[in-house]
Enzyme design. Structure first.
Site, PDB file in Angstrom:
ATOM      1  N   CYS A 109       0.842  -1.198   0.000  1.00  0.00           N
ATOM      2  CA  CYS A 109       0.000   0.000   0.000  1.00  0.00           C
ATOM      3  C   CYS A 109       0.875   1.245   0.000  1.00  0.00           C
ATOM      4  O   CYS A 109       2.021   1.217   0.431  1.00  0.00           O
ATOM      5  CB  CYS A 109      -0.883   0.027   1.238  1.00  0.00           C
ATOM      6  SG  CYS A 109      -1.989  -1.370   1.304  1.00  0.00           S
ATOM      7  N   TYR A 130      -5.337 -13.259  -5.137  1.00  0.00           N
ATOM      8  CA  TYR A 130      -4.897 -12.863  -3.790  1.00  0.00           C
ATOM      9  C   TYR A 130      -5.693 -13.613  -2.729  1.00  0.00           C
ATOM     10  O   TYR A 130      -6.933 -13.626  -2.768  1.00  0.00           O
ATOM     11  CB  TYR A 130      -5.117 -11.363  -3.675  1.00  0.00           C
ATOM     12  CG  TYR A 130      -4.749 -10.697  -2.372  1.00  0.00           C
ATOM     13  CD1 TYR A 130      -3.423 -10.511  -2.009  1.00  0.00           C
ATOM     14  CD2 TYR A 130      -5.736 -10.198  -1.523  1.00  0.00           C
ATOM     15  CE1 TYR A 130      -3.089  -9.852  -0.836  1.00  0.00           C
ATOM     16  CE2 TYR A 130      -5.404  -9.532  -0.351  1.00  0.00           C
ATOM     17  CZ  TYR A 130      -4.069  -9.364  -0.018  1.00  0.00           C
ATOM     18  OH  TYR A 130      -3.742  -8.698   1.136  1.00  0.00           O
ATOM     19  N   HIS A 163      -3.748 -12.120   4.212  1.00  0.00           N
ATOM     20  CA  HIS A 163      -3.995 -10.942   5.049  1.00  0.00           C
ATOM     21  C   HIS A 163      -5.436 -10.859   5.549  1.00  0.00           C
ATOM     22  O   HIS A 163      -5.840  -9.831   6.077  1.00  0.00           O
ATOM     23  CB  HIS A 163      -3.621  -9.641   4.305  1.00  0.00           C
ATOM     24  CG  HIS A 163      -2.165  -9.569   3.951  1.00  0.00           C
ATOM     25  ND1 HIS A 163      -1.711  -9.138   2.732  1.00  0.00           N
ATOM     26  CD2 HIS A 163      -1.063  -9.889   4.657  1.00  0.00           C
ATOM     27  CE1 HIS A 163      -0.383  -9.187   2.705  1.00  0.00           C
ATOM     28  NE2 HIS A 163       0.022  -9.655   3.873  1.00  0.00           N
ATOM     29  N   ASP A 195       2.159  -9.888   9.233  1.00  0.00           N
ATOM     30  CA  ASP A 195       3.078  -9.870   8.097  1.00  0.00           C
ATOM     31  C   ASP A 195       4.101  -8.739   8.227  1.00  0.00           C
ATOM     32  O   ASP A 195       5.283  -8.926   7.939  1.00  0.00           O
ATOM     33  CB  ASP A 195       2.258  -9.709   6.801  1.00  0.00           C
ATOM     34  CG  ASP A 195       3.094  -9.877   5.550  1.00  0.00           C
ATOM     35  OD1 ASP A 195       4.186 -10.465   5.641  1.00  0.00           O
ATOM     36  OD2 ASP A 195       2.641  -9.443   4.481  1.00  0.00           O
TER      37      ASP A 195
END
Ligand code: ADP
Ligand code: SF4
Length: 693
Positions: free
Chosen positions: A31, A170, A173, A266
């Site tokens: 991000c 994906y 997360h 993470d």
């Protein structure tokens, strides 16, 4: 300089399905706080990573449909064809420097509220959405699943048209619908998408197959997957279902991008995890697939990277934060310039940009996020445009960065420091529990300064106004820092707190300079809300004291929610036996007691307190600057053109901001200062991104 042959292995090309990466350096999706709002800003930022030698440069998470709307967070967007030009800007910028462009398309499922689009979130089963909003995701039906697959496929096709080389599926997360289907705790379906692991993995398998079918002729298909959720049997584990899924789908994608879920796990800070910390969860992946594997672990040491490859843990060295702190990390290894690597300190100020929806920033790399808006490049700085020398007073993060950047511009630089050590607050703070890696802010700058012929450093040199006048430098930066207040004035109280003039009131500066608050139970009065109150509590506890943190906030170190640390800090504090009194203020101190007031009920209580550490606010140490202002009429004769406050001396703030203001000063010291001009406004037209013409 030549590359050390030990690192040759890092520069081998690696094939990923139909494409080939030029080396093993892989900037995984991360991000930026920028996302779809500023296409040029983002393209320039990513392009510089490619220029710095990364073989693959990825986007951030990219929404594929209005039912995957991350607002108010700024992520990538590929809802329909109108979004292609903005994404193509980035792919082009990456290609310009010979790297592969990767895009992490995804549907967020039950992790977003669709607060902007006002559409109902979707998920495998009826569940509240994960973060922060009083909103539920509805369970998808078969038609929804068909639609979802179509949206993902169409987004993949658009990504290909935008020029991307690697397209993601994906599932990590806890942010993607494909992962939510896998999770037993989120999936109580009774159809062929629920129940057995094979059923729960069906959507992930279909998305991979769809993507390969749509774009696999030219684009590699990567799966970003979690090796563990760190919640035991309630989640996917590296020796349980996570491993089973990878075994089941092992050869289907062209690449596995592996990490631990969720984001706070993470991207752990250096306070909680060291370089390579993910290996214990991810080391098995290469054993169950023949496809290349990329993994992360805040890698900054080339020896650690080589070890990961040689021991068969990873094929690619994945990096988000190390690529932010030093976009030229691969180039520096390639060119044998190891000691020029600006190592990430693991502070997560970068993460705070995403959480606050502002352009990416970094403690170590002041140019991050300013590549387009200010035209800053991490490795290039304009040569000086005027003559005359520079004097920097104070060698904290602001002064060190100012001196180094001015020296890189070719100025003759003099750096004076009152103490005998360089580094200022970074020296003191890096000695606090868990913050050792922060010393890299000093180490990198001092290493670079030491090898510059145009820099003179004066230790044990506390300068006063007369010294500065005698010195006669053309430009003076006053980087003399700040000191913590003792009087209790801060957010909670605008007035001095009664009793705070006592000897057994300690400031963080007192504690960091070795004064131990050993007079009985210690109260840490945390009205600052970042890390300082929490780490001082740890320090005092380690010294054997009974410690209570009193804070008007709802939790200890409340701002660290923006650095993904609030929960780990709260856990550590609790497990160390430190008491936390939230919603509470200190009203007075004295006679071995502190008078506390509950912010909810107003009730006042007295507690025993032998010592109190007050963490409220700081005052700039701007005496030298103010003295110089007093003698402005003598500047001309002394040859002084400008005197500027930078860093904490200007306004106490974060270390990141001190470095930034030092850098900005050096860039602009013989130019008209650039105020923050909105060079690029969010490109919104009827709610959609418009590419600037
Ligand atoms: P910042 O975060 O703004 O860089 P720091 O507090 O970390 O600020 O560093 C300020 C540095 O300035 C400290 O190392 C301090 O010793 C030094 N300093 C303060 N006053 C003077 C002075 N008058 N002359 C030289 N150095 C000074
Ligand atoms: Fe690393 Fe901190 Fe920079 Fe993030 S802000 S990249 S954690 S140094």
């Amino acid at each position: 300089m030549n590359r050390d042959p030990r690192y040759d292995i890092l520069f081998e090309p690696v094939r990923i399905g139909p494409v080939t990466a030029r080396n093993r350096f892989y900037q995984v999706p991360h991000c930026t706080g920028i996302g779809w709002t500023q296409p040029e800003t983002l393209a320039r930022l990513r392009g510089i990573k490619a220029e710095g030698g990364w073989a693959v440069v990825a986007t951030e998470e990219t929404e594929i449909h209005p039912t995957a709307d991350c607002e108010p967070f700024h992520e990538g967007r590929l809802w329909d064809d109108r979004d292609i030009p903005a994404m193509a800007l980035m792919a082009d910028a990456v290609h310009e420097h010979g790297a592969l462009a990767a895009i992490e398309i995804m549907h967020h499922g039950a992790s977003v509220a669709n607060w902007g689009t006002r559409l109902a979130p979707i998920g495998p089963s009826h569940r509240p959405i994960i973060y922060g909003y009083p909103v539920q995701a509805r369970a998808v039906d078969k038609q929804d699943i068909r639609d979802l697959r179509r949206w993902h496929r169409e987004a993949a096709l658009r990504a290909k048209r935008a020029g991307f080389d690697i397209v993601y599926v994906y599932a990590t997360h806890d942010l993607s619908i494909a992962q939510q289907f896998l999770e037993r705790r989120k999936n109580d379906r009774t159809d062929e998408y629920g129940g057995s692991l094979e059923n729960r993995a069906r959507l992930l398998r279909e998305l991979i197959e769809d993507t390969k079918d749509a774009v696999g002729d030219r684009c590699a298909v990567a799966v970003r997957f979690c090796a563990d959720e760190l919640m035991g049997d309630a989640g996917l584990t590296h020796d349980g279902e996570a491993r089973d899924v990878v075994e089941m789908l092992a050869e289907l994608p062209d690449l596995w991008d592996i990490n631990i879920s969720n984001w706070p796990n993470d991207s752990q800070t250096s306070r909680f995890a060291k370089e390579g910390f993910q290996e214990e969860y991810t080391r098995w992946v290469k054993q169950v697939t023949s496809k290349p594997v990329v993994g992360v672990g805040r890698f900054t040491s080339p020896d650690t990277m080589v070890s990961q490859i040689r021991r068969g843990i990873l094929d690619f060295i994945g990096a988000a934060r190390p690529s932010i702190a030093d976009p030229f990390l691969p180039k520096k290894i390639e060119e044998g310039r190891i000691d020029e690597i600006r190592e990430c300190i693991g502070c997560n100020m970068c993460v705070s940009s995403d959480y606050t929806q502002t352009n990416l920033r970094c403690t170590q790399n002041p140019t991050m996020g300013e590549e387009w808006r200010r035209g800053w490049h991490p490795e290039i700085i304009a040569p000086k445009k005027s003559d005359g020398s520079v004097l920097v007073v104070g060698a904290g993060p602001a002064g060190l960065e100012a001196a180094l950047s001015a020296a890189r511009r070719g100025f003759e630089v003099h750096l004076a420091e009152a103490g005998n050590e360089l580094g200022g607050r970074v020296i003191r703070e890096s000695r606090l529990p868990g913050l050792a890696e922060w010393v890299r802010v000093r180490d990198w700058r001092v290493t670079q300064l030491e090898r510059m012929a145009n820099v003179s450093v004066y230790r044990d040199s506390k300068l006063e106004a007369e010294h500065v006048l005698e010195f006669g430098a053309r430009h003076v930066a006053v980087a003399t820092g700040s000191t913590w207040r003792k009087d209790g004035v801060g957010r909670d109280s605008g007035f001095p707190v009664p009793g705070f003039d006592a000897d057994n009131i300690y400031t963080p500066d007192d504690v960091m300079s070795g004064r131990d608050p050993d007079a009985g139970p210690v109260i840490i009065w945390d009205d600052d809300h970042y890390y300082m109150g929490g780490v001082l509590a740890e320090l005092c506890r380690h010294a054997g004291h009974e410690v209570t943190i009193v804070t008007p906030a709802a939790m200890v170190s409340a701002w660290t929610v923006n650095t993904l640390e609030s929960l780990p800090i709260a856990k550590r504090i609790a497990r160390m036996g430190i008491t936390v009194l939230p919603y509470t203020s200190v009203r007075s101190f004295g006679g071995g007691k502190a008078l506390l007031a509950n912010g909810l009920t107003g009730a006042e209580t007295e507690v025993a307190a032998g010592a109190l550490v007050t963490v409220t606010a700081r005052l700039p140490s701007d005496g030298l600057y103010l003295d110089l202002q007093q003698v402005q009429n003598r500047w001309g004769d002394a040859g002084i053109a400008t005197v500027t406050r930078i860093g904490d001396c200007w306004a106490p703030s974060t270390i990141q901001q001190a470095v930034y203001t030092g850098h900005k000063w050096a860039r602009e010291l013989d130019e008209a200062p650039e105020e923050l001009l909105p060079r690029e406004l969010p490109m919104i037209e009827s709610g959609r991104v418009k590419v600037p013409s």
